[in-house]
Design a protein around this motif. Structure first.
Motif, PDB file in Angstrom:
ATOM      1  N   LEU A  88       0.822  -1.215   0.000  1.00  0.00           N
ATOM      2  CA  LEU A  88       0.000   0.000   0.000  1.00  0.00           C
ATOM      3  C   LEU A  88       0.857   1.266   0.000  1.00  0.00           C
ATOM      4  O   LEU A  88       0.382   2.343  -0.367  1.00  0.00           O
ATOM      5  CB  LEU A  88      -0.922   0.007   1.224  1.00  0.00           C
ATOM      6  N   GLN A  89       2.107   1.156   0.410  1.00  0.00           N
ATOM      7  CA  GLN A  89       2.971   2.330   0.433  1.00  0.00           C
ATOM      8  C   GLN A  89       3.220   2.902  -0.960  1.00  0.00           C
ATOM      9  O   GLN A  89       3.614   4.068  -1.091  1.00  0.00           O
ATOM     10  CB  GLN A  89       4.328   1.983   1.062  1.00  0.00           C
ATOM     11  N   PHE A  93       0.028   9.035  -3.123  1.00  0.00           N
ATOM     12  CA  PHE A  93      -0.867  10.195  -3.175  1.00  0.00           C
ATOM     13  C   PHE A  93      -2.095  10.024  -2.272  1.00  0.00           C
ATOM     14  O   PHE A  93      -2.968  10.890  -2.242  1.00  0.00           O
ATOM     15  CB  PHE A  93      -1.331  10.455  -4.618  1.00  0.00           C
ATOM     16  N   LEU A  94      -2.180   8.941  -1.569  1.00  0.00           N
ATOM     17  CA  LEU A  94      -3.361   8.683  -0.738  1.00  0.00           C
ATOM     18  C   LEU A  94      -3.536   9.788   0.308  1.00  0.00           C
ATOM     19  O   LEU A  94      -2.593  10.153   1.023  1.00  0.00           O
ATOM     20  CB  LEU A  94      -3.231   7.334  -0.034  1.00  0.00           C
ATOM     21  N   VAL A 113       2.433   6.569   8.395  1.00  0.00           N
ATOM     22  CA  VAL A 113       3.112   7.844   8.632  1.00  0.00           C
ATOM     23  C   VAL A 113       3.740   8.373   7.343  1.00  0.00           C
ATOM     24  O   VAL A 113       3.923   9.584   7.175  1.00  0.00           O
ATOM     25  CB  VAL A 113       4.183   7.664   9.735  1.00  0.00           C
ATOM     26  N   ASN A 114       4.055   7.490   6.412  1.00  0.00           N
ATOM     27  CA  ASN A 114       4.734   7.883   5.180  1.00  0.00           C
ATOM     28  C   ASN A 114       3.815   8.546   4.167  1.00  0.00           C
ATOM     29  O   ASN A 114       4.303   9.082   3.159  1.00  0.00           O
ATOM     30  CB  ASN A 114       5.410   6.658   4.544  1.00  0.00           C
ATOM     31  N   PHE A 115       2.501   8.514   4.401  1.00  0.00           N
ATOM     32  CA  PHE A 115       1.584   9.192   3.472  1.00  0.00           C
ATOM     33  C   PHE A 115       1.572  10.688   3.832  1.00  0.00           C
ATOM     34  O   PHE A 115       0.928  11.108   4.791  1.00  0.00           O
ATOM     35  CB  PHE A 115       0.173   8.597   3.570  1.00  0.00           C
ATOM     36  N   GLN A 138       0.820  12.444  15.010  1.00  0.00           N
ATOM     37  CA  GLN A 138       1.611  13.651  14.754  1.00  0.00           C
ATOM     38  C   GLN A 138       1.783  13.964  13.271  1.00  0.00           C
ATOM     39  O   GLN A 138       2.538  14.876  12.929  1.00  0.00           O
ATOM     40  CB  GLN A 138       2.985  13.508  15.420  1.00  0.00           C
ATOM     41  N   VAL A 139       1.103  13.221  12.404  1.00  0.00           N
ATOM     42  CA  VAL A 139       1.151  13.541  10.971  1.00  0.00           C
ATOM     43  C   VAL A 139       0.570  14.939  10.785  1.00  0.00           C
ATOM     44  O   VAL A 139      -0.592  15.180  11.148  1.00  0.00           O
ATOM     45  CB  VAL A 139       0.375  12.498  10.150  1.00  0.00           C
ATOM     46  N   PRO A 140       1.304  15.885  10.255  1.00  0.00           N
ATOM     47  CA  PRO A 140       0.846  17.288  10.234  1.00  0.00           C
ATOM     48  C   PRO A 140      -0.393  17.529   9.393  1.00  0.00           C
ATOM     49  O   PRO A 140      -1.152  18.472   9.664  1.00  0.00           O
ATOM     50  CB  PRO A 140       2.056  18.044   9.685  1.00  0.00           C
ATOM     51  N   THR A 141      -0.644  16.692   8.406  1.00  0.00           N
ATOM     52  CA  THR A 141      -1.804  16.904   7.533  1.00  0.00           C
ATOM     53  C   THR A 141      -3.055  16.181   8.014  1.00  0.00           C
ATOM     54  O   THR A 141      -4.145  16.401   7.469  1.00  0.00           O
ATOM     55  CB  THR A 141      -1.481  16.429   6.108  1.00  0.00           C
ATOM     56  N   LEU A 142      -2.943  15.318   9.030  1.00  0.00           N
ATOM     57  CA  LEU A 142      -4.065  14.488   9.478  1.00  0.00           C
ATOM     58  C   LEU A 142      -5.165  15.348  10.097  1.00  0.00           C
ATOM     59  O   LEU A 142      -4.924  16.144  11.001  1.00  0.00           O
ATOM     60  CB  LEU A 142      -3.577  13.446  10.479  1.00  0.00           C
TER      61      LEU A 142
END
Length: 473
Positions: A88-89, A93-94, A113-115, A138-142
């Motif tokens: 899935l990685q 663009f997910l 975390v890599n998305f 801590q994903v900044p876009t989440l």
């Protein structure tokens, strides 16, 4: 027309709604790989409710190899199993991932975390287990994280950065524990927080009082202690449930001063250890509980529910008010779904509750009323006795002390009885006969008494004689 011929298709939505008695859409022939092979341009894929029945390696590899530019992946309730494959990685663009209501039966992989564009991660009711990676928080876009109803997943909340975009945090029904970090105040965009039925403990951070966008708070059934924050900056707050905790102290009312809760519709603080006086003006300031039907939905954005994910329906014709243990009456609650619950907080008192505060200087009214009623009761008996006594005195007194009146009554009563009794077969002696007989009886009694006295004197004489005879011998 076959879908495989739509090579320029961008959005594919085959989501189905399951109704009782109707079969769900099932993907068998072709399989998932064949189905998506000729659709490389799809960037949004919605197959919610479609029976795919594939293992983790199968569905992960099929999607990652067929639609590499995918941004939205929504496969809730598709009978998928886990674990999730690292393939899935490849979908770099997910941004939105919804894998809820499946049987993944595995830990959450840390590669989420890599998305770098990830905005929504929904893994609710998926039978997840193990420790949840803290770095995902801590994903900044989440913006949305939903792990609801995964009882075997555990973890704790990390320190949140100041640039966090998290808006919706749902952890209800999980095994998350520990304390809430003070950095909760950094979640300035947080509007919905659901952490009910977890094992969080300690005090609720006071920094949460500054969350201006907070509208929905469900923190029930944890082990929180101490006072509750004021949430004084949360002007959009419409729902707050802190029941089934160990919270204590007084219940403030920031809305009285700053009118900060004008949209509040549901508040539940039951089963805690709150005490003190309830500010009565709180209930007058909660305007959303007092609106009319015409202004319920557009002005205050009242709570509604989604039906089949098609539209919002609102409670505008009925009212539900939860009172439970402590009684309370709101003057005007119309056309909206509202609930107020302060039950099972034995220390709470004051209006509008039925329990009065112990520091009140006013003596209990019940004792005073009892003493007054008792006094009135005694005087009634006294007045009644005096009335009967005086009446009897007026009637009987003249008969006793006035001899002529007594003889006059006897003669008239005797005359009346003598006329009536013979007709009934009875004999009635006159008063004079009775008097003569009584005189005879008196004479007989006196003669008997004289005879007895003579016998006593004779007996005494014999005793004296015998004594003298014995003395001479």
């Amino acid at each position: 027309m076959e879908l495989s011929l739509l090579t320029r298709l961008v959005v594919l939505d085959l989501s189905s709604f399951h109704f009782p008695g109707t079969p769900s859409l099932q993907l068998e022939n072709p399989n998932l790989v064949t189905f998506l092979r000729n659709l490389p341009g799809v960037i949004e894929l919605y197959l919610d409710g479609v029976n795919i029945s594939a293992s983790g390696n199968e569905w992960c590899q099929s999607i990652s190899s067929s639609v590499p530019n995918l941004k939205v992946l929504s496969l809730s309730n598709c009978y998928l199993s886990g674990p999730m494959d690292v393939s899935l990685q490849k979908l770099r663009f997910l941004s939105e991932i919804n894998l809820g209501s499946n049987n993944l039966s595995a830990p959450v992989p840390e590669f989420f975390v890599n998305f770098r564009n990830l905005t929504a991660l929904i893994l609710s009711s998926s039978n997840l287990n193990g420790a949840f990676p803290e770095k995902i928080f801590q994903v900044p876009t989440l913006q949305t994280l939903d792990l609801e109803n995964n009882r075997f997943i555990d973890g704790s909340l990390p320190e949140f950065p100041k640039n966090s975009n998290l808006q919706k945090l749902v952890l209800s029904g999980t095994n998350f524990s520990s304390r809430l970090p003070d950095s909760m105040g950094n979640l300035t965009k947080l509007s919905r927080m659901e952490i009910a039925g977890c094992n969080f403990s300690g005090m609720i951070p006071s920094s949460m009082a500054n969350l201006t966008q907070l509208a929905y708070v469900d923190m029930r059934s944890n082990v929180f202690t101490g006072p509750i924050p004021s949430f004084q900056m949360s002007k959009n707050l419409s729902y707050i449930d802190l029941s089934h905790n160990n919270l204590a102290g007084g219940i403030g009312c920031p809305g009285v001063i700053n009118n900060t809760w004008p949209k509040l519709q549901i508040i539940d603080l039951a089963l805690n250890n709150f005490s003190g006086d309830l500010p009565p003006n709180c209930f007058l300031r909660w305007k959303a509980m007092q609106v009319d039907m015409g202004t319920a939905q557009p002005d205050l954005n009242h709570l509604g529910f989604e039906f089949l994910m098609l539209n919002h329906f609102y409670y505008q014709d009925t009212v539900t008010v939860t009172m439970k243990g402590l009684g309370m009456e709101l003057v005007k609650i119309l056309t909206v779904f509202t609930s107020v619950d302060f039950s099972c907080n034995e220390g709470l008192c004051g209006s509008p509750l039925n329990t009065r505060c112990s520091n009140s200087s006013t003596p209990p009214s019940s004792n005073k009323s009892d003493s007054v009623s008792r006094t009135v009761f005694d005087w009634k008996f006294i007045y009644t006795g005096l009335g009967f006594g005086m009446g009897a005195g007026f009637v009987v007194g003249p008969l006793v002390f006035w001899k002529k009146l007594s003889h006059w009554c006897d003669e008239h009563i005797e005359r009346f009885v003598r006329m009536i009794l013979p007709t009934l077969g009875f004999l009635f002696p006159c008063c004079n006969d009775v008097k003569d007989e009584a005189d005879d009886n008196v004479d007989e009694v006196s003669s008997d008494e004289d005879y007895d006295e003579m016998e006593d004197q004779a007996f005494q004489g014999s005793i004296r004689i015998s004594t003298l005879e014995q003395g001479w011998k």
